[in-house]
Every structure is written in C-alpha cells, then in structure tokens.
Write an enzyme that holds these catalytic residues in place. Structure first.
Site, PDB file in Angstrom:
ATOM      1  N   TYR A  37      -0.765   6.607  -0.611  1.00 44.52           N
ATOM      2  CA  TYR A  37       0.891   6.585  -0.996  1.00 44.52           C
ATOM      3  C   TYR A  37       1.422   8.070  -0.556  1.00 44.52           C
ATOM      4  O   TYR A  37       2.838   7.821  -0.232  1.00 44.52           O
ATOM      5  CB  TYR A  37       0.944   5.861  -2.411  1.00 44.52           C
ATOM      6  CG  TYR A  37       1.198   4.311  -1.920  1.00 44.52           C
ATOM      7  CD1 TYR A  37       0.004   3.717  -1.383  1.00 44.52           C
ATOM      8  CD2 TYR A  37       2.082   3.767  -2.061  1.00 44.52           C
ATOM      9  CE1 TYR A  37       0.033   2.441  -1.179  1.00 44.52           C
ATOM     10  CE2 TYR A  37       2.328   2.466  -1.880  1.00 44.52           C
ATOM     11  CZ  TYR A  37       1.233   1.755  -1.244  1.00 44.52           C
ATOM     12  OH  TYR A  37       1.381   0.353  -0.814  1.00 44.52           O
ATOM     13  N   THR A  97      18.486   1.585   7.305  1.00 45.76           N
ATOM     14  CA  THR A  97      17.272   0.883   7.697  1.00 45.76           C
ATOM     15  C   THR A  97      16.484   1.691   8.882  1.00 45.76           C
ATOM     16  O   THR A  97      17.159   1.837   9.935  1.00 45.76           O
ATOM     17  CB  THR A  97      17.456  -0.534   7.924  1.00 45.76           C
ATOM     18  OG1 THR A  97      17.956  -0.965   6.837  1.00 45.76           O
ATOM     19  CG2 THR A  97      16.057  -1.351   8.571  1.00 45.76           C
ATOM     20  N   ARG A 130      13.099   1.880   0.092  1.00 48.88           N
ATOM     21  CA  ARG A 130      11.953   0.660   0.595  1.00 48.88           C
ATOM     22  C   ARG A 130      10.828   1.669   1.413  1.00 48.88           C
ATOM     23  O   ARG A 130      11.007   2.081   2.357  1.00 48.88           O
ATOM     24  CB  ARG A 130      12.640  -0.408   1.248  1.00 48.88           C
ATOM     25  CG  ARG A 130      11.524  -1.488   1.523  1.00 48.88           C
ATOM     26  CD  ARG A 130      12.269  -2.759   2.011  1.00 48.88           C
ATOM     27  NE  ARG A 130      12.870  -2.748   3.159  1.00 48.88           N
ATOM     28  CZ  ARG A 130      14.025  -2.987   3.481  1.00 48.88           C
ATOM     29  NH1 ARG A 130      14.816  -3.639   2.477  1.00 48.88           N
ATOM     30  NH2 ARG A 130      14.302  -2.955   4.743  1.00 48.88           N
ATOM     31  N   HIS A 150      -1.124   5.226  -7.122  1.00 56.26           N
ATOM     32  CA  HIS A 150       0.036   4.908  -6.098  1.00 56.26           C
ATOM     33  C   HIS A 150       1.247   5.115  -6.861  1.00 56.26           C
ATOM     34  O   HIS A 150       2.332   5.882  -6.465  1.00 56.26           O
ATOM     35  CB  HIS A 150      -0.132   3.935  -5.436  1.00 56.26           C
ATOM     36  CG  HIS A 150      -1.388   3.677  -4.535  1.00 56.26           C
ATOM     37  ND1 HIS A 150      -2.116   4.798  -4.371  1.00 56.26           N
ATOM     38  CD2 HIS A 150      -2.284   2.508  -4.200  1.00 56.26           C
ATOM     39  CE1 HIS A 150      -3.265   4.546  -3.567  1.00 56.26           C
ATOM     40  NE2 HIS A 150      -3.295   3.073  -3.476  1.00 56.26           N
ATOM     41  N   GLY A 197       0.910   9.897   1.718  1.00 56.08           N
ATOM     42  CA  GLY A 197       1.472  10.134   3.088  1.00 56.08           C
ATOM     43  C   GLY A 197       2.270   9.072   3.616  1.00 56.08           C
ATOM     44  O   GLY A 197       2.525   9.154   4.794  1.00 56.08           O
ATOM     45  N   LYS A 198       2.877   8.243   2.729  1.00 56.22           N
ATOM     46  CA  LYS A 198       3.662   7.322   3.349  1.00 56.22           C
ATOM     47  C   LYS A 198       4.961   8.052   3.646  1.00 56.22           C
ATOM     48  O   LYS A 198       5.655   8.920   2.789  1.00 56.22           O
ATOM     49  CB  LYS A 198       3.809   6.115   2.475  1.00 56.22           C
ATOM     50  CG  LYS A 198       2.492   5.307   2.364  1.00 56.22           C
ATOM     51  CD  LYS A 198       2.912   3.847   1.942  1.00 56.22           C
ATOM     52  CE  LYS A 198       1.594   3.216   1.771  1.00 56.22           C
ATOM     53  NZ  LYS A 198       1.129   2.108   2.905  1.00 56.22           N
ATOM     54  N   ARG A 224       6.360 -15.053  -7.586  1.00 57.57           N
ATOM     55  CA  ARG A 224       6.885 -13.579  -8.014  1.00 57.57           C
ATOM     56  C   ARG A 224       6.129 -13.138  -8.969  1.00 57.57           C
ATOM     57  O   ARG A 224       6.440 -11.921  -9.280  1.00 57.57           O
ATOM     58  CB  ARG A 224       8.398 -13.690  -8.519  1.00 57.57           C
ATOM     59  CG  ARG A 224       9.265 -14.216  -7.203  1.00 57.57           C
ATOM     60  CD  ARG A 224      10.606 -14.542  -7.870  1.00 57.57           C
ATOM     61  NE  ARG A 224      11.269 -13.416  -8.538  1.00 57.57           N
ATOM     62  CZ  ARG A 224      12.252 -12.924  -8.243  1.00 57.57           C
ATOM     63  NH1 ARG A 224      12.986 -12.937  -6.995  1.00 57.57           N
ATOM     64  NH2 ARG A 224      12.640 -11.732  -8.633  1.00 57.57           N
ATOM     65  N   ARG A 281      13.562   1.555  -7.051  1.00 62.31           N
ATOM     66  CA  ARG A 281      15.098   1.149  -7.361  1.00 62.31           C
ATOM     67  C   ARG A 281      15.415   1.914  -8.490  1.00 62.31           C
ATOM     68  O   ARG A 281      15.077   1.566  -9.632  1.00 62.31           O
ATOM     69  CB  ARG A 281      14.884  -0.388  -7.774  1.00 62.31           C
ATOM     70  CG  ARG A 281      16.205  -1.252  -7.748  1.00 62.31           C
ATOM     71  CD  ARG A 281      16.100  -2.673  -7.911  1.00 62.31           C
ATOM     72  NE  ARG A 281      15.741  -3.185  -6.612  1.00 62.31           N
ATOM     73  CZ  ARG A 281      16.560  -3.779  -5.816  1.00 62.31           C
ATOM     74  NH1 ARG A 281      17.794  -3.810  -5.946  1.00 62.31           N
ATOM     75  NH2 ARG A 281      16.069  -4.295  -4.434  1.00 62.31           N
ATOM     76  N   TYR A 341      18.904   2.415   1.134  1.00 65.85           N
ATOM     77  CA  TYR A 341      19.995   1.716   0.851  1.00 65.85           C
ATOM     78  C   TYR A 341      20.625   1.811  -0.665  1.00 65.85           C
ATOM     79  O   TYR A 341      19.931   1.975  -1.391  1.00 65.85           O
ATOM     80  CB  TYR A 341      20.119   0.257   1.504  1.00 65.85           C
ATOM     81  CG  TYR A 341      18.990  -0.737   0.436  1.00 65.85           C
ATOM     82  CD1 TYR A 341      17.824  -0.730   0.923  1.00 65.85           C
ATOM     83  CD2 TYR A 341      19.839  -1.323  -0.201  1.00 65.85           C
ATOM     84  CE1 TYR A 341      17.223  -1.720   0.413  1.00 65.85           C
ATOM     85  CE2 TYR A 341      19.009  -2.243  -0.918  1.00 65.85           C
ATOM     86  CZ  TYR A 341      17.393  -2.464  -0.805  1.00 65.85           C
ATOM     87  OH  TYR A 341      16.875  -3.480  -1.236  1.00 65.85           O
TER      88      TYR A 341
HETATM   89  C1  BG6 Z   1      -5.644   0.494  -2.118  1.00 65.64           C
HETATM   90  C2  BG6 Z   1      -5.876  -0.448  -2.876  1.00 65.64           C
HETATM   91  O1  BG6 Z   1      -5.509   1.755  -2.701  1.00 65.64           O
HETATM   92  O2  BG6 Z   1      -4.093   0.228  -1.662  1.00 65.64           O
HETATM   93  C3  BG6 Z   1      -5.788  -1.790  -2.179  1.00 65.64           C
HETATM   94  O3  BG6 Z   1      -7.282  -0.257  -3.268  1.00 65.64           O
HETATM   95  C4  BG6 Z   1      -4.469  -2.007  -1.686  1.00 65.64           C
HETATM   96  O4  BG6 Z   1      -6.216  -2.655  -3.275  1.00 65.64           O
HETATM   97  C5  BG6 Z   1      -4.035  -0.926  -0.780  1.00 65.64           C
HETATM   98  O5  BG6 Z   1      -4.507  -3.298  -0.957  1.00 65.64           O
HETATM   99  C6  BG6 Z   1      -2.776  -1.025  -0.434  1.00 65.64           C
HETATM  100  O6  BG6 Z   1      -2.336  -0.261   0.455  1.00 65.64           O
HETATM  101  P1  BG6 Z   1      -1.179  -0.278   1.677  1.00 65.64           P
HETATM  102  O7  BG6 Z   1      -1.005   1.037   2.239  1.00 65.64           O
HETATM  103  O8  BG6 Z   1      -1.775  -1.479   2.410  1.00 65.64           O
HETATM  104  O9  BG6 Z   1       0.190  -0.805   0.837  1.00 65.64           O
END
Ligand code: BG6
Length: 480
Positions: free
Chosen positions: A179, A396, A366, A240, A181-182, A460, A344, A374
C-alpha cells in the site's frame, strides 16, 4: 546507486509466489526503461521447471496495454533465468550463486544483488540464512526484500526480526507493504506538507474524524488456509490501513530522507493506545443472497466452525497535541459490495451556523479504483435560491492526468529498492510499534473465540456497521 549502466545488477527472486506481482512489476519497469541496462533476473524455487516453462509462466501473468509492449517481452524474458533448489540446502544455494555469477558475467564494476523473497513465512528464516551464507556478495551491495506476514503478534514478529537480524543488517532489509507504493498513498505527504491550506487545518480543532476504508468484492478464493490463520485484522488493518493512518497523522518530517520519515511514523504509532474489544466490531461473510457466491465457512480450505473475522472496524485515538479526541475509524472487509480504498477526512461543524441545512466538509482521497482527491463543500444553490447545498471540488485522476499511466504499487516499490530509497518500506521498530497496538486485542479475540457478526456476501458489511461508525462520531448527511 545501482541504477547505473556501469554495474552488474541482479535480482534473485526466491519463491514461486512471484509470478502474480513481482515479474509483471519488473516487466513494467523494463517497459518504461527503468531497469538498469545490465540487470538480470534469476528465479529460484523448489519446482522443477525448464526454462521455457518458466518463461511461459512469467508471460502468462503479464498484461499488455498495446502491441508495442508485447514486442518488448522477448527482450525482457532474455534477462530471466531459473534455478530450482531447496530452501534448506546450502548446495542448492551454491547452484543459485553459480547462476547469478554466470548472468553477471564479465561486466566490470561493482555488483549489486537484490534478493526478493516471495515465500511463505515458514521458510523465511531458513531462506534468508541460505542466501546470506551462499549468495551474498561481500564487495558489492545486497538488499533483501521481504513480504508480509511479518509474524502474527508482537512476540512472533520480534522472533522473526531477531532471526533476520542474525544474517542481515537492518539497512539491507526492505519490508514491503505494497500500500505504501500506491500512488494516492504516496500523494498523502504531498497534499499535507506542500499545501498551506491543508496544513493549516490538519488538527483536532478543524478535523472531526477520519475514516480509512478498504473494501473488496471477493472472498478468500482458495486462500482460506492462509487467511484463516491470520484474519482480516492481520491481513489488512495492522499493515495497509495502519500505514495510511500513520501518514495522515504524522508530523512533518525534518526532510524526506527515509530515516526522518520513519522516525515520525514511529512516534505516531507509539502515541496510539492498544485496542480493546470495546474499540472493534467483527464480521464474517455468509453466502450471497442469490446463493451463487459461497460463504466463508463454505470454503473447503477454511476449518469448520471458524470464527476468524473477514470484516473488522476499529476506532483509534492518537494521544498527542494534534489529535487528542479525534477518532480514526478503520474499516476493512472481504466479500463486500464493491472494491474501494479511501481516506475520508470529515471536518468540524461550522460554528454559529446561520444556514438551514449544512453538512460537514469532507476531503476524500480515493486510493482505488480510479484515483481521486475530492472535497465536499457547501455552495450556494445556483439560481434564485440562497440555500446552501453540497457540491464537490473534484480531481479525478483519469480526467486531470489522462495521459499518465499510474504505475502498479510493486513497480514503484521495486524501483525504490533499486535506488536504495527506504522511505516507503517498514522499519523494524515501526513494525514492533504497529504490533503492540493490536496484540492484546488479537489475543483476546482468539482466547475468548469472539463470534463475528454474519453479513451477506456482496453487501456493505455487518448490519451494525452504521451504528458503530456513527457512535464514533461520523455523521452521514442525508443528501450524501
Ligand atoms: C494483500 C492481502 O496484502 O492485499 C489480500 O493479503 C488483499 O488479502 C490484497 O486482497 C489487496 O491488495 P490490492 O492492491 O488488490 O488492494
């Protein structure tokens, strides 16, 4: 830096979990010209694969955006070789060393070796030892990339760290949390620290609550064995989502240097009290309403009667001057109605309000899908009305940056590792501080076998989720 045309760089990918993410990410870097010229990749795992089969497996996981990219594949595959061997036998690693030396060949200059362990945790320690004792290069640079899970609680994570530290120096270890690296997670620091108007209101006086959400529309899909041992809190929240919280909450680092950044992250984690059962709600999915999607307990790899949560929400408080009293609500779940990860930030109510019906401002980052920043804010209803109405300032990414392809998180992190930039990797003390927040809670959940609330696949989440979120301060406006 190893990203130099005058060195021999090799990457040993250890384990067969790498086909899904690591090879496609390396191809992504190659396609964009980010792999050093002399870069070579050696795969290493137990399976006996001939080179053609190995290359076929790599190719089958790569997605091409156009013909031009497809044409680059043979040149990428030329860089890849494979060695099969055991994880606990020095002779096997010596075979790997011979293969690495062979591909590094006669290129003059310093050698740089990156070891990427895409392995189940049970062989982590033995593989890191085998690599160090047999393939490590004494007069070059060595980096070891490791993937979670980094233990299951404070104690097991410490034991793993001690084992790793026997062979590898902390400076050489790159713990991946993908995460980090996102694109939008990397953007959080820029938003906070390069904008005067966000910086000015980023505190308890202006922010009412923060929600960080991860939703996935898929279930365990054959990973039930792994998942059941870990559960959603360890799989998503402890790493994450907590990483995102940390970046939202940390103080401005002195510089962007990795140690400065990580020093600030550790301080935030240490300011969070360990969670108790009162701070969380847990859920587990049952089969979908139309009966097409199986429930968690229908997965044959999940033990009968398991109470492992597939959904969790928890509230965190950061006990410092900036955040005292501000709830950070983290929510994550599998088998929900959509894929979405977002942050959020809900701001405080307007003081002395004179309008009839107004909502709190919100800033939303997002992360996926469709990266966006946003802001929900009040605007005059256009036309002859004077009423205040909710509107959006919306950035966006696919509209604003239509010609930019957002890189995959693994591409971004592998490039950081090539450059030796550790700011987006998890340091040992950071990991320890993160586990300390969750360990008492996890032990309590497990020892008293807390029963999760059932929720239907594709919804949900558990029915009591809205009440939980509202209890902790989030107000949903009726117009939203
Ligand atoms: C991983 C988890 O770390 O992250 C998985 O072990 C999950 O369960 C994944 O699906 C989600 O990653 P992304 O990048 O698809 O949001």
């Amino acid at each position: 830096s190893p990203v130099s045309p005058h060195s021999a760089d090799s990457c040993c990918i250890v384990g067969d979990l790498a086909f899904k993410k690591t090879y496609p990410a390396l191809f992504g870097l190659f396609r964009n010209g980010f792999l050093p010229k002399n870069f070579q990749i050696v795969g290493y795992a137990r399976s006996h694969l001939d080179l053609d089969e190995f290359k076929r497996r790599i190719s089958s996981r790569i997605k091409f955006h156009n013909e031009k990219e497809r044409e680059l594949l043979p040149a990428f595959l030329d860089k890849c070789t494979y060695v099969s061997g055991q994880y606990d036998q020095p002779e096997s690693y010596q075979k790997l060393r011979t293969a690495v030396e062979h591909v590094e060949g006669i290129v003059a200059g310093k050698r740089h070796r990156i070891f990427y362990m895409a392995l189940p945790p049970s062989v982590f320690a033995v593989a890191s030892k085998g690599l160090k004792e047999n393939v490590y290069i004494a007069d070059g640079t060595n980096r070891l990339i490791v993937e979670k899970p980094f233990g299951k609680d404070t104690q097991s994570s410490k034991e793993l760290s001690i084992l790793l530290a026997k062979f590898w120096h902390e400076d050489e270890i790159y713990r991946i949390d993908h995460y980090l690296g996102k694109e939008m997670v990397k953007n959080l620091m820029v938003l906070r620290f390069a904008n005067v108007f966000f910086g000015a209101v980023w505190n308890r006086f202006y922010i009412h609550n923060v929600q960080i959400t991860f939703k996935e529309p898929i279930g365990t899909e054959g990973r039930g064995g792994y998942f059941d041992e870990f559960g959603i809190i360890r799989d998503i929240m402890q790493n994450h989502l907590l990483q995102i919280l940390t970046i939202v909450a940390m103080e401005k680092p002195v510089t962007l240097d990795a140690e400065d950044v990580r020093n600030e992250k550790v301080k935030v984690l240490r300011a969070i009290q360990p969670l108790t059962l009162d701070d969380v709600m847990l859920g587990q999915y049952t089969k979908s309403a139309d009966g097409k999607e199986p429930g968690y307990l229908d997965d044959p790899t999940v033990p009968k009667g398991s109470v492992t949560p597939t959904f969790a929400a928890a509230v965190f408080y950061v006990n410092n001057e900036r955040w005292d009293g501000v709830p950070f609500i983290l929510k994550c779940g599998k088998a929900l109605n959509e894929q979405k990860t977002e942050v959020r930030i809900q701001f405080q109510d307007v003081a002395g309000n004179i309008y009839k019906d107004i909502a709190r401002n919100e800033l939303v980052i997002r992360v996926q899908p469709q990266e966006a920043v946003y802001m929900k804010f009040m605007n005059k209803q256009p036309g002859l009305s004077n009423a205040a109405t909710i509107s959006e300032l919306d950035m966006t990414y696919h509209k604003r940056y239509s010609d930019v392809k957002i890189p995959d998180a693994y591409e971004s992190l592998i490039l950081d590792a090539l450059k030796g930039d550790k700011s987006n990797f998890v340091r040992d003390d950071e990991l320890d501080a993160a586990w300390k927040i969750f360990t008492p809670l996890l032990h309590q959940i497990e020892s008293s076998k807390v029963k999760p609330e059932p929720y239907t696949f594709g919804t949900r989440g558990p029915a009591s989720l809205s009440a939980f979120v509202e209890k902790h301060g989030y107000t949903r406006h009726s117009n939203y």
